[in-house]
Design a protein around this motif. Sequence first.
Motif, short mmCIF file in Angstrom:
data_model
loop_
_atom_site.label_atom_id
_atom_site.label_comp_id
_atom_site.label_asym_id
_atom_site.label_seq_id
_atom_site.Cartn_x
_atom_site.Cartn_y
_atom_site.Cartn_z
N ASN A 60 69.09 42.25 80.58
CA ASN A 60 70.19 41.37 79.77
C ASN A 60 69.28 40.22 79.12
N THR A 61 68.68 40.71 78.22
CA THR A 61 67.78 39.66 77.30
C THR A 61 68.20 39.14 75.93
N ASN A 62 67.63 38.10 75.62
CA ASN A 62 68.25 37.65 74.19
C ASN A 62 66.92 37.50 73.34
N GLY A 63 66.68 38.55 72.79
CA GLY A 63 65.28 38.79 72.24
C GLY A 63 65.33 40.03 71.32
N ASP A 64 64.01 40.03 70.70
CA ASP A 64 63.72 41.29 69.89
C ASP A 64 62.56 41.84 70.19
N TRP A 65 62.58 43.29 70.25
CA TRP A 65 61.42 44.10 70.71
C TRP A 65 60.22 44.36 69.38
N VAL A 66 59.04 43.69 69.66
CA VAL A 66 58.14 44.28 68.59
C VAL A 66 57.95 45.73 69.22
N LYS A 67 58.03 46.59 68.24
CA LYS A 67 58.08 48.09 68.45
C LYS A 67 56.63 48.70 67.60
N ALA A 68 56.08 49.56 68.44
CA ALA A 68 54.90 50.19 67.85
C ALA A 68 55.15 51.03 66.39
N PRO A 69 54.59 50.64 65.31
CA PRO A 69 55.02 51.03 64.00
C PRO A 69 54.23 52.63 63.94
N PHE A 70 53.34 52.94 64.57
CA PHE A 70 52.76 54.08 64.74
C PHE A 70 52.04 54.63 66.24
N VAL A 71 51.73 55.88 66.46
CA VAL A 71 51.13 56.18 67.67
C VAL A 71 49.81 55.66 67.62
N GLY A 72 49.23 54.97 68.85
CA GLY A 72 47.99 54.53 68.71
C GLY A 72 47.84 53.95 70.18
N THR A 73 46.32 53.27 70.48
CA THR A 73 46.08 52.61 71.56
C THR A 73 46.48 51.31 71.50
N PHE A 74 47.04 50.66 72.69
CA PHE A 74 47.38 49.28 72.55
C PHE A 74 46.13 48.25 73.35
N TYR A 75 45.85 47.08 72.40
CA TYR A 75 44.97 46.45 73.01
C TYR A 75 45.67 45.19 72.98
N SER A 76 45.57 44.32 74.23
CA SER A 76 45.93 42.98 74.20
C SER A 76 44.78 42.05 73.67
N SER A 77 43.81 42.24 73.49
CA SER A 77 42.83 41.25 72.80
C SER A 77 41.94 41.95 72.20
N ALA A 78 41.09 41.23 71.46
CA ALA A 78 40.09 41.61 70.41
C ALA A 78 38.70 42.43 71.20
N SER A 79 38.75 41.99 72.45
CA SER A 79 37.55 42.69 73.31
C SER A 79 37.94 42.47 74.67
N GLU A 80 37.14 43.32 75.62
CA GLU A 80 37.38 43.18 77.03
C GLU A 80 37.14 41.80 77.67
N ASN A 81 36.35 40.91 77.20
CA ASN A 81 35.97 39.70 77.47
C ASN A 81 36.93 38.35 76.81
N ASP A 82 37.73 38.86 75.87
CA ASP A 82 38.54 37.84 75.34
C ASP A 82 39.74 37.59 75.99
N LYS A 83 40.21 36.47 75.89
CA LYS A 83 41.80 36.21 76.51
C LYS A 83 42.66 37.04 75.72
N PRO A 84 43.82 37.54 76.11
CA PRO A 84 44.82 38.06 75.33
C PRO A 84 45.41 37.11 74.42
N TYR A 85 45.83 38.06 73.41
CA TYR A 85 46.46 37.27 72.28
C TYR A 85 47.61 36.54 72.59
N VAL A 86 48.62 37.10 73.43
CA VAL A 86 49.87 36.31 73.74
C VAL A 86 50.01 36.79 75.22
N GLU A 87 50.53 35.80 76.04
CA GLU A 87 51.35 35.98 77.55
C GLU A 87 52.61 35.62 77.51
N VAL A 88 53.13 36.01 78.54
CA VAL A 88 54.52 35.96 78.59
C VAL A 88 54.76 34.17 78.90
N GLY A 89 55.75 33.62 78.39
CA GLY A 89 56.12 32.38 78.28
C GLY A 89 55.36 31.56 77.15
#
Length: 140
Positions: A60-89
Amino acid sequence: MDVEKINSIIDLFKASGLDEMSLELKDFKIMMKNNKLEYVTSNVIKNSDVKELIIDDEKNTNGDWVKAPFVGTFYSSASENDKPYVEVGQKVSKGDVLCILEAMKVMNEIKSDRNGTILEIKAKNGNMVEFDEELILIGE
C-alpha cells in the motif's frame, strides 16, 4: 498437488529472495518471478482454482512507478565504481537521472518525471528488465 502445498511453495519462494523459480512435476508446473506469481498450470487443479492462488503482494504505497520504456539491462550507476544515481529515501527532482537502461549497446538515461522521494527500487543492477516492468517507486 493441493492448494496448501502450493501456498507453502509460494511462501518459500517469497522468503528466499530469489529473482525467479520454476518447479515442474509430472502433472504440475509453477513459475514465479520477482516475488510475483506469473502463472500456475496444472492438470489436477481447475483453472478457476488457480485464480484463487494468485496472491496480491502489492504494498500500500502512495507513489508512482517509473517503468521500463523498453527491454534492456538495468544499471543503477554509470559504472561499477560509481555510487548509484538514486537510493531509497533520497529526494529527486523532475529531470534527475534515476538509472540507465542499455539496449543494443546504447546507454539510455531514465529520468524522473516528477519531484518526490525514492520509496523502492525493484530492479537489480545488471539484470534484464522487460517492457513496462516496475523499476523505481517515487512518492511524496
